[in-house]
Design a protein around this motif. Structure first.
Motif, short mmCIF file in Angstrom:
data_model
loop_
_atom_site.label_atom_id
_atom_site.label_comp_id
_atom_site.label_asym_id
_atom_site.label_seq_id
_atom_site.Cartn_x
_atom_site.Cartn_y
_atom_site.Cartn_z
N ARG B 450 0.95 -1.20 -0.03
CA ARG B 450 -0.08 0.01 -0.10
C ARG B 450 0.85 1.17 0.04
N ILE B 451 1.00 1.77 -1.10
CA ILE B 451 2.04 2.99 -1.25
C ILE B 451 0.91 4.23 -1.10
N SER B 452 1.94 5.40 -0.58
CA SER B 452 1.11 6.65 -0.33
C SER B 452 2.23 7.79 -0.26
N LEU B 466 0.83 10.42 -5.32
CA LEU B 466 2.15 10.45 -5.29
C LEU B 466 2.60 11.22 -6.77
N THR B 467 3.62 12.13 -6.57
CA THR B 467 3.99 12.76 -7.62
C THR B 467 4.79 11.93 -8.68
N GLU B 825 -2.00 2.25 -4.73
CA GLU B 825 -1.89 3.62 -4.09
C GLU B 825 -2.97 3.95 -3.26
N THR B 826 -2.77 4.13 -2.19
CA THR B 826 -3.96 4.40 -1.27
C THR B 826 -4.82 5.60 -1.47
N GLY B 827 -6.12 5.29 -1.64
CA GLY B 827 -7.18 6.15 -1.90
C GLY B 827 -7.28 6.60 -3.65
N ALA B 865 1.64 -4.62 3.22
CA ALA B 865 2.74 -3.65 3.93
C ALA B 865 2.57 -2.25 3.40
N ASP B 866 2.85 -1.38 4.34
CA ASP B 866 2.62 0.24 3.92
C ASP B 866 3.85 0.65 3.52
N PHE B 867 3.99 1.57 2.49
CA PHE B 867 5.18 2.21 2.17
C PHE B 867 4.56 3.74 1.75
N LEU B 868 5.08 4.45 2.87
CA LEU B 868 4.73 6.09 2.61
C LEU B 868 6.06 6.59 2.32
#
Lengths: 874, 1084
Positions: B450-452, B466-467, B825-827, B865-868
Motif C-alpha cells: 500500500r503505497i502513499s 504520489l507525484t 496507491e492508497t485512495g 505492508a505500507d510504504f509511505l
C-alpha cells in the motif's frame, strides 16, 4: 612433415595441379568478370525466350539472379551435367533453358571458367599422359559429399578415401572425454566421470568474458605447444586483445570486415559520379585518410562544404584559391593540386535515375587505379609491404574496371551491387601474424586430422543449409542422365562428421567457448550433441574462471556548482568580445572557460557533417532574406527593389531564387528523401519572407544592410565586435533585426525580462559607431513574428513589454543591466571562481539582478558536458 | 471443400502462461517423427523470436540425440525451424524465380526502410501538393507546432504498412478514405449554406471594436491579442482548433459580453462546409498518397533487390497463391507445420499460415489468446479467435510448471471470469493447476504494497497522489524492503516432475523484476534504485551518452586526430587522475606556453606537468600502427586497447556489477561499429569514419542506441509489461495498476468489413479494411470529440482497448515464479486492475495481511505492508575496491609462429660459390611485368621437367598456350622459351646427373626455435652427392649484380636446405637466373 607432402583443400589442389601441368589461368577468372559474362548470356537468351523462368527475377535484379544461376550452373557442371544432355530427349524446362544458354555462348565467354572447366582441363591434361607429380593422394571428405566431377578427378589421381576417423577413443579410459568419444563412435562405454575437466564448455554472455576466460585458461595451462585452437580468421583479432593483456602469444588473424581503407576508395570515388551534388559523399571522400587529393586542399574544401554545402560556390572557389596560394612556391605541390582538380573536380555528374555511360565509369575507376598504382610504385623502395597493399588494390580496381567495361550502361543500383560483390573479395584490411608459443590455430574442424592433446574450439557455429533448388522432377531427370547432385543431407553429415572427427582427435582435453549473449542465436551442432550425450553438464560460466584482483575505486568527479582555480591570473581578459563570448561569460562561465581560456575544441571529424537540421535551415533562410534585401549582386550597391514588391512579387521572387539558393547553400536538401524538409522550409520561407518585407515596408524602411560587420567598439580593456543580420534605415531612424529560425517563446521571455542581450549588443555597437540609438527587433521565421519592445519603428510588430519594473527602453536598459552582471562575473573570474551552470547542480548564488540567472536549458547545446562531472548514478 | 480440409488438419492447443509450451512442441515433433507421420526434413516450425527459435531447435536436437536418433537430427536441419520471417525468407530465396524476386534478396533494416519510404514520398508528393497538404494539416490539427512536425508522413507510412499487413490492395485505399469520412461525417452536424467565416469575422471585428484598446486586466489583454491574431489568419484559413478555442475562450468579466457573439459564431464550426471539406480532403489525400507511395516504395525496394519484413510475408503469401511449382513442392515436403505463439499472429501471417497449411499434411497451432498483446502492432485477437474457432481444439495444457500454487490460484481467480465475460473464453482455457508445491514455512506468494504520499488534502482530507518524482522513491523503498527481507525462493532447476518442492535459496537482487507501463517510468524507477546503490538491468536508450561510451569515443577521436583537444580533455577528465580545476589550469598554462614558444599545443597530456598514460599509449599506437589504413572498427578496438579503457572504466566503480554493465555497454558500442560496417558492405557503400560518426548520430537521434541488457545480471530488472512477455522471475512487482485505459479511436484501425460473416480460413483477409478518424483539435476536449467517442465505433474501440489491457495484465501477473507484489496507491482509482472485476475490490480493500477469499472457494494468504513516501537516503558510499581481471605487468617480445621462406633476410656471411653460365639470355620484347613472366616460367619449367619426353609440337603448343594465357605472346617466342628450358634441362642433367627430380615440392617443418616454415621448392634434385635445390628467379639485371641478387636469397635458400635435410651428404642450394641462363651456387 617430410618434403613433398602437403595437406590442402580443393582450391589448393587445383592450383598445384595447374602449376604442375603447365596450365594457364582461364580467361576472365575473376568472379565479377564471370558474373558479368553470364549475365550477358542470360540477357541474350531472354531475347529468344522472353518467358524464361528467370525473367521476372532477372528484370527485378539481374546481378543476384545471374550470380545464383551461375552457381546452379557450376553445381550442375560439377555433377556431370553438360549442355549436350539437353539436346537429346526432352528435359524439364528449366534445365532446357540452362542448356540453351550454355550452347549459345561462345567458347571465349568468361563464365566458362568455373571449377568444372578447370577440372576438365586437368583431366584432359592427365589423359594426354602428362604427369601431375603426385604419387598418392588421400581424401578425408566422404565420397558422398563430393560432386561427381571431383570424384572423377580424384579417381584419375588414384585417390584413396580415408575418413580419418579414429577407430577408438583416444582419451584416457574412464574420463568424460573418453565416454563422449565412445558415444560419437557408437561404442557403448562405461559411465562418464563427471567434472574431470576433460570436457569443458565455457559459456559467456559476451565475447569479452569468453576471451578473458580463454586467456586465463591458457595462462594456467602453461605450455600450449601441443594445443590446437579452432577459430575462424576473423575471430582472432578480438581474442588477441585479451591474450595480449596476459602476455600470451597472439594467434594472428585478419580483420573481420571486408574492404580495407584502400578498397573503400573505390565506392567513395564512384559515389561522386551521381548528381545532384551530394555534400556528405564529398565530405567522406575528402576526409578519408587516403585519397588522390592533397590533404591541405581536402581540408579546405571539406571546411567549405561544411560551411556552405554546395559545389563551385563562393566558399569552394575560395578554398581552391587559398590552397593554390599556399602552394605557390612549391611546384610539386602546385602540380598535385592542379592534377587533383582536373582529375577529380571537373568531372561530369550523372543523374542517378538515368545512370552513367560505361566509359565514364570505367574512366573514373581507371583514374583511381592509376593513382593507386603510382602511390604503390613510389612506396616500393621504402615500404615494400605497404607498396604491396597499394599495388594489390590497384590491380583489383583495374579488374573492376574491366568488369564494368562489359556493361552497356551503368545504373547506380547495379554499381552498388557490383561494388558490394567486389568489396567482399577485396583486401580485408589489417592482418596480424601469430606468435610462437600459442596454440596451433586452424580455421575449421575439418582441418584436425591428427591426434591433438588439447583441443580448444572458439565459438563453434552451425553453417546454413544449402537446400537443393531443384524439384523432384528435375532431380529425377538429371539422375536418369547420370547427373547426381550432392544432397543437402550428405553435406550436413560431412560437416557434422568433420566436427566429430576433430573431437575424436583430442587425446587429453576438449574445451569449447560458447557465447550465450544476444548475438548467440544458433546453437552449434557439436555443443548440442555433447550436451545430449553427457549426463552431467560440463558447462562453466566464463566469468567464474576469470582471475581477478582488487582495483581501487576512484569515482568520477560529481558535478559541482563552482570551480575554484588556484591561479586566477590564468584567466586573462579577452581582447575582443562578441555577443557569443559575453553570453557564455554570463550564462555558461564554464563554457567560456573551456572555449576561450583553455581553447578546447572538437577535431575536424566531429565538427563536420551535413544534415538538414535546424541550424542549416536557419542559415538558408538567412541567406534567402539576405539575397532579397542585400546589395545588388553586380554593383554591390544597396538596392531597394524589395520595397516595391507586393506579396505576389515576393513569392515569385522566392520561386525564382530558391533553387539557386539551395544548390549553393543547401545542396543536401536536394538529395532524394529530403523533399519534405525542403518543402517545409520553402513553406516557412513563403510565409515569413513576405511578412518581413511587409514589416519593413510599413516601417518606411528605405535601405537594408545585410550582415553588417561592426568592430572596434571599446568595452572594458578590450573591444566589442559583431555582425548584425539586418540593419534597416528609414527616415524615422535605424533598426537592427536579428533573424532567428524559431524560439519565439524564449525571445519573448528575454524581452520581458530585459535580457535580450544580443539585441543590446548590436544596439550598443551601432550607437557607438553611428551615434544613433537604434531600434531593435527579433524576426522569427517559423512564426513570422517580429518581436520588439515597442511599435515605434515597426508599427506592425509584436511588442513585448517589460514584465517588471526597470528601464523599458528598447535595449539600453538591458545593456545597463548586462554591464552590472558582467562586472559581477568578472569579479568572480578575478578570484578564479567559475560557475558551472549545468542542470545537474543547483544555483546557490544569485547575480546582482536576479533575473539574469542562467535560464533552464542554458547548457542544452554543449560540447563540454563530459567535462563537468557525472552524477554518481551515471 | 478446401476450407474443410484445411480446418480438419488444424489442431489448436491452448497453452496458458508457464504450462510448458516448448516441451509440448518438442514432444509433438518428436512423436510425429517417431511414429513415421512426419519426416524430420518435413518439419516446419515457426516461433516469434530468434531466441525462442534457437531454444526450440536446441531442445529438439537434444531430444533426438537423447533417443539416439542421430540421423534424424541431421535431417531435421533440412527442415525449417525459425521465426516466421526467417522461415519465409528461406522459402522466398528458394523459390525466388517463381516469386519473381532477386534470389539473393537482402533484408532492409528499419532505418533504411524509413529512408526509402521518405524517398518514395518525395517522389510522389510534388512541391505544390506537399505545401497544400501542410497547410491543410495545420488547419485540422495534424501538425505539432512545438516540434514543427506534420503527422501526414507518419500517417502515410502507417497506411502503407497496414495495407500490406492486412493484404489490402493499395488501389482500395481511396474507397477506405471515403468510408472513414462517411463514418465521421455521420456524427457531425451537417454543413450549412451560410458564410460562417463572414459571421465570425464580423463578430471578432465587433468584439475588438467593443473592447477597450488596452483592457484593464492581463487576461483581457491576452484575449484581445488572441482575437487580433486569429482575425489576421481568418482569410488564409484559421485552424479548426482556433475555432474551438474561440468558442470557449473568454476575456475577464468586464469585457465578457463583447466576446459572446464571437463564441456563438465560432461554436458553429462543425456546420462549416470548409470544416467538412478539410477533413474529407485530408483523408482522401493521405489515403490516395499512401496508395501511390506504397507503389513507389515497392518499386524502390525492387530496384535495390531488398525486401522489408512485411514484404517477406506478403511475397510469401503471393508466392503460395500463384506458384503451382511452389505449392506442389511444399506439398511434397511439408509433413508437419507447427506454429508457436499463435496468438501473436498478424492478419497477413494468418493468411500465410492458412496457405502454407494447405500444403502441410498436419498443422499444430499452439498459443494463448490471453497473451495476445500486440494489437498496436497489427495483431487482431478477434481474428485469431475466429480462426481457431473451426480448428480441432486439443485439451488445453492445464498444469503450470512455473508458479507456486497460490500464484496459480491467484491468476485463476483474477482472470477466469473477466476472460469468460469479455471474450467468451471457456474457463478451462484460463484455469490451470500448479505442479509445484510449497513448504508451509514459505512466505505468502501474493503481497500488496500500500503505497502513499503520506500527505492529505487539507480540504477533503483525501490522500494526495504520489507525484512522478516521488513515486519512484517509494518503489525504491519497496525494493529495498524485499531485498533486505531476503526471503527464500525456489531454485528453478531443482524443481522436477518428481520433486515439485525443489530446493530454496535466499533471494538475490537479480531475482526481482519490476514491470511498468512506459519506458519513461522504467527510467525513473531505475534512477531511484541507482540512487540507493541498487544495480538495475533495464532496456534503455542513451548508450552513447554513458560515460564509458563517451570515453571510448574520445579515445577513438583522439587516435584519429591529435588536434582534437576536446577529446584529449575528455580522456584526461575520465582518467580522473587530477582534480578538474587542476587539469584545466594545467591546460591553460600549456596552451599559453605553447603559443609563446610557437610550439604545438596538441602535445598537451603527453609531456610537461600532466602526463596522461592513456594519451601516451594512444600516441604510441599512432606511431606504431598504420592508422590511415585501418577500418573504423579496427581503430575503435585499437583505441580502447591502447588507452586501456576497461581499466579506466573499472576505476569509476561503484561495484563490480556496475563495471560489468559498463563493459557490456562498450561491447554494445562496438556492435554498432560492426553493424555500420556490415551495412556498408551489404549496400556497397563505403565504410568511413565520417560515415560512421554520421551513423552513430542518427542512431542516437532515433533513440536506438540501446544500452546493454544482461538478462543474467545480478540486478533488479526493470521492464515494460510488453518487454516482459516470455520471461519470468522469482519475484515480480507489477506496477502502474492505476493506469488509465485509453481507446485508440484516432489511430489507424484495421477492421473486418463483414463483421457478421464467419471468416473463411482459406482467405481470412477477404474482408479487411482500414479506417482512420481524425481529431482536429489536439488535446482540447470538445462536444465533437465526445460524440465520436460515444458512437458505436468509439465504444467498440474502448472495449477493444480494455480487452487488450486485460490481456496485458494477465501477462504481467503470470511472470512471477514465487511471489508477486502489487503496489496499490492508497485512495486512488485503479482502472487497470479494476478490469478483473470483484477480485480487484477485494485486493483494494485489504488493509492488513490475512487470508483473502475471492469467490468463496478460492482463498489465499496475502501479505500487506505500507510504504509511505519519505526523503530518500543519501547515496551509499561506493566500495573502495572492485574486482578487475588480472593483467600481465608488461608484454614481452615473441617470435612469430610461422615463417615464409621468401620473407627471410639474407644471411650475413653467405657467399657465392660456383657461377655457371650455361646459355643465352632469355630474350623478350617490350616491357612485360617480370612477376608475370616469373609465374609463367615456373609453370613451364614444372611441366617440362615432369614430362621430358613430350612431342616437340605438343610442347611448343603448350608453351604457346601458356604464354597466351598470361598475355605474353607478344613478348616471348615459344621456341625461345623452349630452348631456354632445354638448355636448363641439359645443363642439370650434365652437371648433376640427378637420380630423381621433383618440381614445386611442398614442405613444412619446425625450425630450431619451434617456428613453422612452409613453402615450395621449385626444383629438387636427388644426386649421388646429396640433394640439390634450384630456385628459379626472373632477374633481368646486369652481370655485375648477379651475385648480390643471389645472396639476397640466401635466407630463403637456407630454409629450403633445412626442409630437405640430409643424413650424409650436404644439401647444396643454387639460384637459377632464368633470364640470364646462369646458375649461382649460394653457400649460406
Amino acid at each position: 612433415m617430410e618434403p613433398g607432402r602437403m595437406i590442402c583443400g580443393p582450391e589448393g589442389l587445383l592450383n598445384a595441379l595447374e602449376v604442375a601441368l603447365g596450365l594457364p589461368p582461364l580467361p576472365g577468372s575473376s568472379e565479377i568478370e564471370r558474373l558479368i559474362s553470364y549475365r550477358e548470356a542470360l540477357q541474350e537468351y531472354l531475347k529468344n525466350d522472353p518467358s524464361a523462368f528467370y525473367q521476372r527475377s532477372f528484370e527485378a535484379e539481374s546481378f543476384s539472379s545471374s550470380r545464383v544461376l551461375l552457381r546452379w550452373r557450376d553445381e550442375l557442371r560439377l555433377a556431370g551435367w553438360a549442355a549436350e544432355l539437353e539436346a537429346g530427349e526432352p528435359s524439364p524446362s528449366r534445365l532446357t533453358t540452362f542448356g540453351a544458354v550454355e550452347r549459345a555462348a561462345s567458347e571465349e565467354e568468361a563464365f566458362l571458367s568455373g571449377p568444372a572447366e578447370r577440372i576438365d582441363r586437368i583431366l584432359t591434361a592427365l589423359k594426354s599422359g602428362l604427369r601431375s607429380g603426385i604419387d598418392s593422394i588421400s581424401v578425408v571428405d566422404p565420397m558422398a559429399s563430393l560432386p561427381s566431377k571431383w570424384r572423377e578427378l580424384l579417381e584419375a589421381l588414384g585417390a584413396q578415401y580415408e575418413e580419418g576417423m579414429p577407430d577408438k577413443p583416444f582419451a584416457p579410459p574412464g574420463s568424460q572425454l573418453h565416454f563422449l568419444q565412445g558415444r560419437l563412435l557408437g561404442i557403448e562405454g562405461s559411465g562418464e566421470r563427471a567434472g574431470d575437466d576433460t570436457i569443458r564448455i565455457v559459456e559467456g554472455g559476451s565475447e569479452v568474458d569468453l576471451a578473458r576466460a580463454a586467456a586465463q585458461n591458457w595462462t594456467d595451462s602453461g605450455s600450449l605447444l601441443n594445443a590446437v585452437l579452432l577459430v575462424p580468421p576473423d575471430g582472432r583479432s578480438r581474442l588477441n586483445e585479451f591474450l595480449g593483456q596476459r602476455d600470451l602469444s597472439l594467434v594472428g588473424g585478419t580483420e573481420g570486415n571486408p574492404g580495407g581503407v584502400l578498397s573503400q576508395l573505390l565506392p567513395l570515388s564512384l559515389r561522386l559520379l551521381w548528381g545532384p551534388f551530394d555534400p556528405q559523399a564529398w565530405l567522406e571522400f575528402l576526409l578519408h585518410p587516403v585519397g588522390p587529393v592533397p590533404r591541405g586542399l581536402c581540408f579546405r574544401l571539406a571546411r567549405a562544404i561544411n560551411e556552405m554545402p554546395g559545389r563551385n560556390n563562393r566558399e569552394w572557389r575560395r578554398a581552391i584559391e587559398r590552397a593554390r596560394e599556399k602552394a605557390a612556391d612549391d611546384t610539386h605541390q602546385t602540380a598535385r593540386i592542379e592534377t587533383a582538380i582536373s582529375e577529380w573536380f571537373d568531372l561530369p555528374e550523372y543523374p542517378r535515375e538515368e545512370g552513367a555511360p560505361t566509359e565514364a565509369v570505367v574512366d573514373r575507376v581507371s583514374r583511381l587505379a592509376r593513382w593507386m598504382k603510382s602511390v604503390g610504385l613510389a612506396k616500393q623502395a621504402d615500404d615494400p609491404e605497404a607498396a604491396q597493399s597499394w599495388l594489390f588494390t590497384a590491380h583489383a580496381v583495374e579488374s573492376f574496371a574491366r568488369a564494368i567495361g562489359q556493361l552497356e550502361r551503368v545504373i547506380p543500383q547495379d554499381l552498388d551491387r557490383l561494388i558490394s560483390l567486389w568489396l567482399s573479395g577485396a583486401e580485408r584490411g589489417a592482418r596480424s601474424l601469430a606468435e610462437l608459443g600459442g596454440p596451433v590455430t586452424l580455421s575449421s574442424p575439418g582441418q584436425v586430422l591428427e591426434p591433438v592433446p588439447d583441443l580448444y574450439w572458439w565459438i563453434p557455429s552451425a553453417s546454413g543449409v544449402r537446400r537443393s533448388p531443384w524439384t523432384s522432377g528435375e532431380r529425377n531427370w538429371l539422375s536418369s542422365q547420370g547427373v547426381n547432385l550432392v544432397s543437402a543431407e550428405a553435406l550436413l553429415e560431412a560437416e557434422e562428421n568433420a566436427g566429430y572427427r576433430a573431437v575424436l582427435q583430442a587425446t587429453d582435453s576438449l574445451t569449447l567457448f560458447v557465447p550465450t549473449g544476444p548475438e548467440a542465436s544458433r546453437a552449434a551442432p557439436i555443443v548440442t550433441r555433447i550436451l545430449a550425450e553427457l549426463e552431467s553438464s560440463p558447462t562453466e560460466e566464463a566469468i567464474s574462471l576469470i582471475q581477478v584482483e582488487p582495483i581501487s575505486v576512484h569515482p568520477l568527479p560529481e558535478p559541482q556548482r563552482w570551480w575554484q582555480l588556484s591561479d586566477s591570473s590564468l584567466l586573462i581578459p579577452r581582447e575582443s568580445e562578441s555577443f557569443s563570448s559575453l553570453s557564455k561569460a554570463i550564462y555558461s562561465p564554464y563554457q567560456w572557460l573551456f572555449s576561450y581560456q583553455a581553447q578546447l575544441e572538437a577535431g575536424v571529424l566531429s565538427g563536420f557533417g551535413v544534415d538538414s537540421d535546424a541550424r542549416r535551415s536557419g542559415t538558408l533562410l538567412h541567406e534567402l532574406a539576405g539575397k532579397l534585401l542585400g546589395p545588388d549582386p553586380v554593383s554591390g550597391e544597396p538596392q531597394s527593389v524589395w520595397a516595391g514588391m507586393d506579396q505576389g512579387a515576393v513569392l515569385a521572387w522566392i520561386e525564382r531564387e530558391w533553387p539557386a539558393i539551395l544548390a549553393e547553400w543547401g545542396a543536401q536538401f536536394l538529395l532524394p528523401g529530403h523533399e519534405a524538409n525542403r518543402n517545409r522550409l520553402l513553406h516557412t520561407a513563403r510565409q515569413s519572407l513576405w511578412r518581413l518585407v511587409e514589416s519593413l515596408q510599413s516601417a518606411g524602411v528605405t535601405e537594408v544592410e545585410v550582415e553588417k560587420k561592426v568592430s572596434g567598439v571599446p568595452l572594458g580593456d578590450g573591444e566589442l565586435n559583431g555582425r548584425i543580420d539586418l540593419v534597416a534605415r528609414s527616415p524615422k531612424g535605424i533598426a537592427v533585426i536579428d533573424l532567428k529560425l524559431g524560439g519565439k517563446t524564449m525571445r519573448e521571455t528575454e524581452l520581458k525580462e530585459n535580457r535580450h542581450l544580443q539585441l543590446a549588443v548590436y544596439g550598443h555597437l551601432l550607437r557607438e559607431t553611428e551615434g544613433i540609438d537604434p531600434h531593435t527587433a527579433f524576426f522569427i521565421f517559423r512564426n513570422f513574428a517580429l518581436l520588439t519592445r515597442t511599435k515605434e519603428f515597426f508599427p506592425d510588430a509584436y511588442p513585448v513589454s517589460l514584465a517588471n519594473e526597470g528601464d523599458a527602453s528598447e535595449w539600453s536598459g538591458c545593456w545597463g543591466e548586462f554591464l552590472q552582471v558582467w562586472d559581477w562575473r568578472k569579479s568572480q573570474f578575478a578570484t578564479g571562481l567559475i560557475e558551472v551552470t549545468t542542470g545537474d547542480t543547483e544555483p546557490d548564488r544569485t547575480p546582482p539582478l536576479e533575473h539574469w540567472k542562467a535560464p533552464d536549458g542554458a547548457d542544452t547545446y554543449n560540447d563540454f558536458d563530459a567535462l563537468t562531472g557525472w552524477l554518481r548514478t551515471s | 471443400m478446401a476450407e474443410n480440409l484445411l480446418e480438419e488438419k488444424i489442431e489448436f492447443v491452448t497453452a496458458s502462461a508457464g504450462t510448458g509450451k516448448t516441451y509440448r512442441l518438442v514432444e509433438t515433433v518428436f512423436d510425429a517423427v517417431m511414429d513415421g507421420s512426419a519426416r524430420p526434413e518435413g518439419i516446419v516450425a515457426t516461433t516469434f523470436t530468434e531466441s525462442a527459435a534457437a531454444e526450440l531447435r536446441e531442445r529438439l536436437e537434444i531430444r533426438f540425440y537423447g533417443a539416439q536418433r542421430h540421423r534424424e537430427v541431421i535431417r531435421l536441419r533440412e527442415g525449417y525451424v525459425g521465426t516466421v520471417h526467417s522461415v519465409c525468407l528461406e522459402f522466398l530465396k528458394r523459390f525466388a524465380f517463381e516469386a519473381g524476386l532477386p534470389p539473393e534478396v537482402g533484408v532492409l533494416d528499419e532505418n533504411e526502410g524509413i529512408h526509402l519510404l521518405n524517398q518514395a514520398m518525395d517522389e510522389v508528393l510534388g512541391s505544390q501538393s506537399t505545401v497544400e497538404l501542410m497547410e491543410l494539416a495545420r488547419r485540422i490539427g495534424q501538425y505539432d507546432a512545438w516540434k514543427d512536425s506534420y503527422f501526414y508522413q507518419d500517417t502515410i507510412g502507417s497506411l502503407v504498412g497496414a495495407a500490406r499487413a492486412n493484404d489490402i490492395a493499395l488501389e482500395r485505399l481511396v474507397e477506405m478514405a471515403a468510408a472513414s469520412w462517411s463514418e465521421m461525417q455521420s456524427l457531425l452536424d451537417p454543413p450549412v449554406d451560410v458564410d460562417l467565416d463572414a459571421g465570425l469575422a464580423s463578430a471578432i471585428d465587433a468584439a475588438l471594436r467593443d473592447m477597450p484598446e488596452v483592457p484593464g486586466t492581463k487576461g483581457s489583454q491576452d484575449y484581445r491579442r488572441f482575437l487580433v491574431g486569429v482575425r489576421k489568419q481568418l482569410d488564409s484559413g484559421l485552424p479548426w482548433s482556433q475555432w474551438l478555442k474561440l468558442s470557449t475562450e473568454t476575456p475577464k468579466k468586464a469585457e465578457i459580453d463583447a466576446s459572446d457573439p464571437v463564441r456563438i459564431a465560432a461554436s458553429r464550426f462543425e456546420e462549416h462546409p470548409q470544416f467538412h471539406a478539410d477533413l474529407e480532403t485530408y483523408l482522401v489525400t493521405v489515403f490516395d498518397i499512401a496508395a501511390r507511395v506504397g507503389d513507389r516504395f515497392q518499386a524502390l525496394k525492387r530496384e535495390r533487390g531488398v525486401v522489408d519484413f512485411q514484404d517477406i510475408e506478403k511475397e510469401m503469401l503471393d508466392l503460395l497463391r500463384t506458384s503451382e511449382t511452389c505449392r506442389e513442392t511444399l506439398s511434397e515436403e511439408i509433413d508437419l507445420l507447427v506454429v508457436d505463439e499463435f496468438q501473436d499472429t498478424s492478419p497477413i501471417q494468418l493468411a500465410l499460415f492458412s496457405e502454407l497449411g494447405k500444403c502441410a499434411k498436419r498443422i499444430v497451432w499452439v498459443g494463448d489468446v490471453k497473451q495476445s498483446i500486440y494489437e498496436f502492432r497489427d495483431a487482431d485477437p478477434q481474428l485469431i479467435m475466429d480462426a481457431v474457432a473451426g480448428a480441432k481444439k486439443l485439451a488445453p495444457l492445464d498444469t503450470s510448471w512455473r508458479s507456486t500454487p497460490d500464484l496459480v490460484k491467484f491468476a485463476n481467480a483474477l482472470f477466469a471470469a473477466p476472460f469468460k465475460n469479455r471474450i467468451d473464453l471457456p474457463e478451462d482455457e484460463t484455469i490451470i493447476q500448479a505442479h509445484r508445491a510449497l513448504s508451509s514455512e514459505a512466505p505468502a506468494s501474493v503481497e500488496i504494497a500500500r503505497i502513499s504520499s503520506g500527505l492529505f488534502n487539507k480540504g477533503n482530507g483525501k490522500p494526495k497522489a504520489l507525484t512522478n518524482a516521488r513515486k519512484p522513491e517509494v518503489f525504491a523503498d519497496l525494493v529495498e524492503d524485499i531485498l533486505n527481507r531476503a526471503e527464500p525462493i525456489t531454485v528453478k532447476s531443482s524443481v522436477s516432475k518428481e520433486n515439485p518442492l525443489g530446493k530454496t535459496r535466499a533471494l538475490r537482487t537479480g531475482d526481482l523484476a519490476i514491470l511498468v507501463r512506459s519506458h519513461k517510468q522504467a527510467q525513473a524507477i531505475a534512477g531511484a534504485l541507482n540512487g540507493r546503490g541498487i544495480e538495475v538491468a533495464i532496456a534503455s536508450a542513451g548508450l552513447l551518452s554513458t560515460p564509458e561510451c563517451r570515453l571510448a569515443m574520445a579515445c577513438f577521436r583522439r587516435l584519429l586526430d591529435p588536434r582534437d583537444s576536446l577529446a584529449t580533455a575528455e580522456i584526461i577528465a575520465f582518467e580522473n587522475e587530477h582534480p578538474t580545476e587542476e587539469w584545466i589550469e594545467q591546460r591553460i598554462r600549456f596552451v599559453r606556453e605553447a603559443e609563446e614558444k610557437g610550439e604545438d599545443p596538441s602535445r598537451w597530456g603527453l609531456e610537461g606537468d600532466l602526463v596522461s598514460p592513456a594519451l601516451v599509449w594512444l600516441e604510441e599506437s599512432r606511431e606504431e600502427e598504420p592508422i590511415d589504413l585501418l577500418s573504423p572498427l579496427r581503430l575503435f578496438d585499437l583505441a580502447c586497447v591502447a588507452a586501456d579503457a576497461s581499466r579506466i572504466v573499472a576505476r569509476w566503480g561503484a561495484t563490480t556489477e556496475h563495471f560489468r554493465q559498463r563493459e557490456a555497454n562498450l561491447e554494445q558500442l562496438r556492435r554498432l561499429f560492426c553493424d555500420y560496417q556490415d551495412r556498408c558492405a551489404n549496400l556497397g557503400i563505403p565504410a568511413t569514419t565520417m560515415g560512421l560518426l554520421a551513423y552513430l548520430a542518427e542512431v542516437e537521434k532515433r533513440g536506438e542506441d540501446q544500452q546493454a541488457l544482461d538478462p543474467g545480471a545480478d540486478a533488479v530488472h526493470v521492464s515494460t509489461y510488453h518487454g516482459a512477455k516470455g520471461l519470468e522471475w522469482p519475484v515480480v512487482i507489477v506496477a502502474d495498476l492505476d493506469s488509465e485505459i485509453r481507446s485508440r479511436l484516432y489511430s489507424l484501425r484495421s477492421v473486418n468489413l463483414a463483421s457478421d460473416k464467419k471468416i473463411q480460413l482459406s482467405d481470412p483477409l477477404a474482408d479487411r479494411g482500414l479506417r482512420l478518424w481524425l481529431n482536429p483539435f489536439g488535446k482540447s476536449g470538445s462536444d465533437t470529440l465526445d460524440k465520436m467517442e460515444d458512437s458505436e465505433t468509439g465504444r467498440d474501440s474502448l472495449r477493444r482497448a480494455e480487452d487488450e489491457e486485460l490481456r496485458l495484465l494477465y501477462v504481467g501477473i503470470t511472470r512471477a515464479r514465487d511471489r508477486i507484489v502489487l503496489p496499490l496507491e492508497t485512495g486512488m482509482e485503479h482502472p487497470w486492475l479494476n478490469l478483473v472485476g470483484a477480485p480487484a475490490d477485494a485486493l483494494l480493500g485489504l488493509e492488513e495481511s490475512g487470508v483473502v477469499s475471492f469467490d468463496g472457494s478460492n482463498s489465499l494468504s496475502v501479505r500487506v505492508a505500507d510504504f509511505l513516501w519519505k526523503e530518500p537516503p543519501p547515496l551509499p558510499e561506493p566500495a573502495s575496491e572492485i574486482d578487475f581481471p588480472i593483467r600481465a605487468d608488461q608484454r614481452t617480445e615473441k617470435l612469430l609462429a610461422s615463417l615464409v621462406p621468401s620473407g627471410q633476410p639474407a644471411i650475413p656471411g653467405a657467399s657465392i660459390g660456383e657461377i655457371i653460365e650455361f646459355g643465352e639470355r632469355l630474350a623478350w620484347k617490350g616491357n612485360p611485368d617480370p612477376g608475370t613472366v616469373g609465374d609463367v616460367m615456373h609453370r613451364i619449367f614444372a611441366v617440362e621437367i615432369l614430362n621430358p619426353e613430350s612431342d616437340e609440337g605438343v610442347r611448343l603448343q603448350r608453351i604457346s598456350d601458356l604464354l597466351a594465357g598470361y598475355d605474353l605472346e607478344s613478348h616471348l617466342e615459344p621456341s625461345t622459351v623452349a630452348a631456354t628450358v632445354d638448355r636448363y634441362r641439359a645443363f642439370v642433367k650434365e652437371q648433376f646427373s640427378p637420380i630423381s627430380e621433383q618440381v614445386e615440392v611442398p614442405f613444412s617443418y619446425l625450425n630450431e626455435s619451434g617456428q613453422r616454415v612452409s613453402g615450395f621448392i621449385d626444383h629438387l634434385l636427388e644426386t649421388e652427392a646429396g640433394p640439390v635445390i634450384l630456385d628459379h628467379k626472373i632477374f633481368p639485371g646486369k652481370r655485375e649484380d648477379w651475385e648480390a641478387k643471389a645472396l639476397s636469397y640466401s635466407g630463403q635458400l637456407q630454409t629450403y636446405a633445412e626442409a630437405v635435410g640430409s643424413a650424409g651428404h650436404p644439401v647444396t642450394t643454387r639460384i637459377h637466373l632464368v633470364t640470364a641462363g646462369a646458375i649461382l651456387e649460394v653457400q649460406p
